[in-house]
Design a protein around this motif. Sequence first.
Motif: not given
Length: 495
Positions: A115-122, A128-130, A252-259
């Motif tokens: 949830a944290f690394i999928d936030s809008r800020l990241a 910002r991801f870091l 690809e990263s966003r898709a993995f986190i969402a999955a």
Amino acid sequence: MSDGEAPTRSDLIGVVAGLSALGVMLALPAPHPVTDAGMARLGLLALAVIWWVGTSLPLAMTTLAMLGIGLVIGALSVADAFAHSSSWILWFVIGSFGLAAALEATGVIRRFALAFIDSRLARGSSRRFLLMFMTSATVMSALMANTVVAVIWLSLAVKIYDVLHVEHTDPVVEANTLGVAWAANFGGVATPVGNGTNAAAIALIASGTGVTVTFLQWTVIGTILTVLFLASALLVFGFSVPATSDILTRPESRAFIAAERQRLGAMPTAERWAIGWFLLAIVLWFLPDLAGFVLQPSQAAALKGSLHMAVPALLIPVLMCLVPTPDPQRRHVLTWPEWMGAVDWSLVIFIGGVMGLGTAVGADVTGLPDYVRTVLQPSLTGLSEPWFVLAMCAGVILVTSVISNMVTLAIFLPLGITLSQSLGVADPVALGVVLGIGPSLDYLLPSGTTTNAIVAGSGYLRVRTMVRHGSLLFVVHTLLLAGVGYPLARLILGR
């Protein structure tokens, strides 16, 4: 040395060296005012340190052997060796592992991280991801064993790297990987339950000074320092992570986190109960200190006596095991096998042995406190309090980069308390707190903390990168620990 492996030749050499050091100390005449008991206990300390540092044998095993040898040669009495095995701090540590096991077993930790690394800020920026990756690891390390956090966050990071097919030497990837270890290290100092060294430090401070640092006091000091440590670490990375990099925020990263989040689904009842039980434990830990602001002194003292720090740590995990939840998939938040499997029994044994040895070496009967005062006072008399504290902080952080943080704690904290009491150059309790925090601030090498070893073995971090960034952070955090941490500890502790 791994389980099941025979001791190596270097291990055997280390064992012989330790026994030889003990023999030499027993044979040498005791310089006034050190007693024969003091020489024997110094020899036992030398044996323990050589075994801890000079062999790959398990720390707990060598600690048990040291206690047994101490009894055989008469350096320790049964009370000296084993009285601390009944200390409340050991039961606090055992209970804390149970609380952390519940958060891990129910899936709370992984859900929080995603949830944290999928936030809008990241999104949209690797920097910002870091920031979000390190902040989330820092927060969770304050609430549970930092090694668990390092493993979980690193596993998420490595999966993202694999999805993106990134180069192992990419500066953004190395920064994010190293950030996991850094966040787990300094995040763990925020509360007494974050690092095993914290509970041991509280015990050693109480043993050496008679003052018990409360949960709230440690948390206030640790949290303020953790925020400063995190901000400075992110600033260091700001110079090495390209501002235009999108390597960690590609589709690809966003898709993995969402999955991964979709696979977890809605939060089940057992997870909500785990969070509720953990929050209750935190409230109960803070309650005795907060009660002093609203209750009469006698009432606050009675509550503090009945609601000791170890009480929530033990009773809440027990209730987790006994009280059923409405969740048909998981009837109890925690099971007894999960709790016992999560306890680092080697750490518990090591803490008990270190407490016994540290107390025995510093006892008046040894004459060592008087000797330290006599020998060191002339050379340290002109050293002001800030410089003395800075030297101790620099030493503890530097040494913990080379040897185990638990061993560093066992050496530096009793030494710092003894020196401060003998020379009167610093407050021993406040100094004990910062020296208890120092062993967690390992940034230079993989050898000091388990978290560093975990990320260094991932294949996505070169040791020279760790040294390059860690050298700067060593300087900054030494100054913060001595210049901010020590005065802050004196203020919070009312010293």
